[in-house]
Design an enzyme around this catalytic site. Structure first.
Site, short mmCIF file in Angstrom:
data_model
loop_
_atom_site.label_atom_id
_atom_site.label_comp_id
_atom_site.label_asym_id
_atom_site.label_seq_id
_atom_site.Cartn_x
_atom_site.Cartn_y
_atom_site.Cartn_z
N GLN A 128 1.04 -1.10 -0.58
CA GLN A 128 0.08 -0.01 -0.29
C GLN A 128 0.92 1.22 0.25
O GLN A 128 1.58 1.04 1.40
CB GLN A 128 -0.81 0.30 1.24
CG GLN A 128 -1.81 1.60 1.06
CD GLN A 128 -2.50 0.57 2.96
OE1 GLN A 128 -1.98 0.68 3.75
NE2 GLN A 128 -3.67 1.56 3.03
N GLY A 129 0.86 2.75 -1.16
CA GLY A 129 0.95 3.56 -1.38
C GLY A 129 0.79 4.75 -0.91
O GLY A 129 -0.12 5.20 -1.43
N TYR A 130 0.77 4.80 0.34
CA TYR A 130 -0.57 5.56 0.82
C TYR A 130 0.13 7.08 1.49
O TYR A 130 0.78 8.18 1.28
CB TYR A 130 -1.91 4.85 2.43
CG TYR A 130 -2.63 5.10 1.80
CD1 TYR A 130 -3.06 4.07 0.35
CD2 TYR A 130 -4.04 5.58 2.24
CE1 TYR A 130 -4.83 4.04 -0.03
CE2 TYR A 130 -5.12 4.73 1.14
CZ TYR A 130 -5.59 4.12 0.37
OH TYR A 130 -6.46 4.52 -0.61
N SER A 131 1.32 6.61 3.17
CA SER A 131 1.37 7.31 3.58
C SER A 131 3.26 8.07 3.21
O SER A 131 3.60 7.14 2.43
CB SER A 131 1.64 6.81 4.82
OG SER A 131 0.61 6.86 5.77
N GLU A 246 -10.05 -0.42 6.04
CA GLU A 246 -8.82 -0.61 6.71
C GLU A 246 -9.37 -1.23 8.06
O GLU A 246 -8.76 -1.78 9.13
CB GLU A 246 -7.64 -0.29 6.34
CG GLU A 246 -6.84 -0.28 7.13
CD GLU A 246 -5.31 0.47 6.74
OE1 GLU A 246 -5.15 1.81 6.59
OE2 GLU A 246 -4.24 0.26 7.21
N SER A 387 -3.84 7.61 13.34
CA SER A 387 -3.61 7.09 14.65
C SER A 387 -4.22 7.74 15.40
O SER A 387 -5.61 7.93 14.82
CB SER A 387 -2.18 8.09 14.92
OG SER A 387 -3.16 9.17 14.82
N GLU A 389 -4.97 9.85 17.75
CA GLU A 389 -5.14 11.30 17.47
C GLU A 389 -5.91 11.32 16.05
O GLU A 389 -6.92 11.43 16.83
CB GLU A 389 -4.08 11.71 17.23
CG GLU A 389 -3.14 12.20 18.66
CD GLU A 389 -2.31 11.03 18.90
OE1 GLU A 389 -2.08 9.71 18.11
OE2 GLU A 389 -2.06 10.36 20.25
#
Lengths: 402, 353
Positions: A128-131, A246, A387, A389
């Site tokens: 997965q190329g997200y962050s 997810e 996260s 948060e």
């Protein structure tokens, strides 16, 4: 209102139990038990993946026309619970849970025909190329650029925290195709083959010593325009669909409850220091009891969400609540497990894997050997997939309307 | 009343800071590749700085530092994320040998000429400090020990045995079966089976042993204080730099309040370490282990909390081996359990009330 299973559901549960009893190999169960990371390695995971595929159950949560089972939400729950109880490994979510449902929902027929069978068969392995290094919680600020070059996109940038990129032959990426519009509106969703000169994978080692995640560098990486899912600029909508899967796509409570069962068994054999077992120590017993109550409540929260889904009501941001609660519960369970092992819980082997003939011998109980590594890796639960948060921000905004 | 460091204390702190230098993760891993997980040449440097002599009584050739002196050393080592096993392979064996009146061993140890590891923990038990399953049979040692920190590095083992005996054995003595294993802070420990091992035997009165346990507990707290300070400082710097949603994440109130709570915990931990160290001269040896246990439980809880917040606030980076905070947290996790976890130490303190 009732919690009872129907006769058909009870029969289904028996069918699942029979299947697990006869089909889950011991070495797969053992490998899962002795894996300190979040997902098992392909040498364990793909064995189980293929057994499930042969049974027609690997993509049970997909739509039927995409190769799913057509199970009711309750059947899915029963299946996941029985798998957890049996100690079946948690399979990599990247193909089955993340990109698979995206392709089912947003892909063309050609894309479905190309990609879905290979996910089910386990012949394509996804990451997965997200962050990105500068875009974590603020995902929409991502900078990886894709520009058109004839029938291809050419992609430049870098992705980080890429789970199992070192095993994958495909990466699904959020990329910026239009830098001149609102940041969410300029994002597209591309499928990019890993085996090409423009893609480089660099390992990132966790503080436990595990290699699960990577940084992926895209330097002129190419992929045909036909590998874009949805329209140009539709990437953010797809990204949110995927993230909700997810966060809420599978049930957490069954695995947590099983882990608490393990805690109790461990407390029953771990020495208390005063001629008894830790299970007889009131502080330990009440700590386990508190975890169990939380897991049982969480199971019911998950079932309430499931009942909504079964009636066609959207689950939506409730998945953030489950993600928030389950990830912190995971950490507390793994923390207590490490504590129960006493000094033995402080061993942190550097070798991997910790199953098979090459594994180093454990000091004390076999589970003590992975307790510290598992606890350290569990710190990531409150970071990946958004996260704690971020989950709190989502709940405050969309549920509480603050 | 005075909480200021004197010139010698300041000099020691600054010297340790220079010796350790900035945290270098690659260099740490390289040093861990040495036999036993730690370079012996570096141990000589620790000795040359006087840090081992500081823990030994003047009557045995040491410097005889106060608990305040020693706590400042431990804190400085923690703050600089030292990989040096000063506490477990320095202070602990030196003070045990001194308590057993083995002046010759103290002399060798403080010079760095020999390295000793202390075998106190036993398999099948928890954090109790007294020996139960290791005993002297004739002039031979029989039993089993576990979690012997630094054993792969040691020339000499100090083994606690029943009936208040302390045995000094050569690490390569016949009858010792050792199994080395890596522990959470990156160092190496071992389990040791003792099959009628020839040993030099000493009487170690319970009060003398407990006094040493108390010393090590307080110094573990002091090292955790330094580690917590390092993790806090790194986190404060990071939230000021890390940009998300168009602002430094340190500008978000949700994080600010949590950092203030960490700061409060850190200040309280510092007060507890100083208070306990300064109480030492006026405290009966019999009460000392419990006071030190209370300090260790209190500081351990604060350091763990600060460490977990540091990891969380660093996001994905916080999960990696690449930052100092992860290494600091792992050392805290070891010290928090060394000679008793928070539960055992709190229980010991509660009984003192």
């Amino acid at each position: 209102m009732d919690l009872d299973l129907t006769k058909a559901e009870l029969e289904f549960r028996e069918e699942v139990r029979d299947f697990l009893r006869t089909s889950l190999p011991d070495h797969v169960r053992e490998g899962a038990r002795r894996t300190p990371g979040v997902f098992v390695e392909p040498d364990i995971g793909l064995v189980w993946h293929r057994i499930l595929n042969d049974k027609g159950w690997v993509a049970y949560h997909w739509p039927e026309d995409c190769g799913g089972t057509g199970w009711t939400p309750m059947q899915r729950y029963i299946f996941e619970k029985e798998c957890a109880v049996a100690g079946a490994p948690a399979l990599s979510v990247l193909g089955l849970r993340l990109v698979g449902p995206v392709i089912c929902a947003f892909g063309t027929q050609e894309q479905k025909d190309r990609f879905l069978p290979a996910i089910r068969a386990g012949t394509d392995y996804w990451c997965q190329g997200y962050s990105e290094p500068q875009s974590g919680s603020d995902l929409a600020s991502l900078r990886t650029r894709a520009r058109r070059d004839g029938n291809d996109y050419v992609v430049d940038g870098s992705k980080i925290w890429t789970t199992h990129a070192h095993h994958a032959n495909w990466i699904f990426c959020l990329v910026r195709t239009d830098p001149d519009v609102r940041k969410q509106a300029g994002i597209s969703f591309l499928l990019i083959p890993m085996d090409q000169p423009g893609v480089t994978v660099t390992p990132i080692i966790t503080m436990a010593g595990d290699h699960e995640v990577n940084q992926v560098f895209l330097d002129g990486a190419r992929t045909p325009v036909a590998n874009r899912i949805g329209d140009e600029g539709q990437g953010w909508t797809i990204a949110k669909f995927l993230l909700e899967n997810e966060r809420g796509g599978s049930f957490h409570a069954p695995r947590l409850i099983r882990a608490i069962d393990h805690l109790e068994a461990l407390a029953g054999i771990a020495p208390s220091g005063h001629n008894g077992a830790l299970a007889g120590d009131i502080q330990v017993a009440t700590r386990i009891a508190r975890l169990r109550l939380e897991a049982e409540a969480l199971e019911t929260t998950e079932l309430r969400i499931l009942a909504d889904i079964a009636k066609g009501r959207p689950a939506g941001p409730q998945t953030s609540l489950v993600k928030l609660l389950s990830s912190e519960l995971h950490q507390r369970i793994d923390g207590l497990a490490m504590e129960l092992h006493g000094y033995d819980g402080l061993q942190l082997p550097t070798a991997r894997p910790l199953y098979g003939n090459e594994a180093p011998p454990a000091i004390g109980d076999a589970d003590a050997q992975i307790a510290a590594a598992r606890y350290l890796n569990s710190r990531a639960w409150t970071v990946f997939g958004g996260s704690s948060e971020v989950q709190k921000n989502i709940i405050a905004k969309t549920v509480l309307r603050l | 009343m005075n909480f200021d460091l004197d010139d010698d204390q300041r000099l020691t702190r600054d010297t340790i800071g220079r010796f350790l230098g900035p945290v270098d993760i690659a260099a740490r891993h390289a040093m861990r590749q040495a036999d036993g997980g730690y370079p012996r040449t570096r141990w000589r440097e620790v000795a040359d700085l006087g840090l081992l002599a500081l823990a030994a009584p003047a009557a045995m050739g040491g410097i005889g530092g106060t608990m305040v002196d020693l706590a400042l050393v431990a804190e400085a080592l923690g703050k600089g994320l030292a990989i040096d096993p000063w506490l477990e392979n320095g202070v602990l064996p030196i003070r045990l040998a001194a308590a057993a009146d083995d002046g010759a061993l103290v002399g060798d140890l403080l010079a760095g000429a020999r390295v000793a590891a202390v075998a106190f923990a036993e398999p099948g038990r928890r954090y109790e400090t007294e020996a139960a399953g290791t005993r002297v049979d004739g002039e031979r040692l029989v039993g089993a020990k576990t979690f012997v920190l630094g054993a792969p590095l040691a020339d000499t083992l100090l083994v606690t045995a029943t009936e208040n005996r302390l045995a000094r054995v050569a690490a390569d003595a016949p009858g010792i079966v050792r199994q080395d294993y890596p522990v959470i802070d990156g160092s190496r420990a071992a389990t040791i089976d003792l099959h009628r091992v020839p040993a030099e035997l000493f009487d170690l009165p319970a009060t003398g042993f407990d006094r040493v346990i108390g010393d090590v507990r307080l110094l573990a707290a002091a090292e955790m204080l330094g580690l917590a300070q390092a993790m806090f400082d790194d986190t404060l710097a990071y939230v000021g730099e890390r940009q998300q949603f168009g602002a430094a994440i340190g500008s978000f109130q949700a994080l600010q309040h949590r950092l203030v709570e960490c700061y409060a915990a850190l200040e309280q931990a510092r007060s507890m370490v100083l208070r306990t160290a300064m109480l030492d001269p006026a405290t009966d040896d019999a009460k000392w282990p419990r006071i030190a246990a209370g300090a260790k439980a209190f500081v351990g809880e604060a350091a763990m909390r600060i460490g977990l917040e540091a990891v969380q606030m660093h996001g994905g980076m916080g999960q990696t081996d690449e930052l100092a905070i992860g290494h600091a947290l792992k050392r805290v996790m070891l010290l928090d359990r060394l000679l008793g976890d928070q539960t055992l130490c709190l229980t010991a303190y509660a009984r003192a009330a």
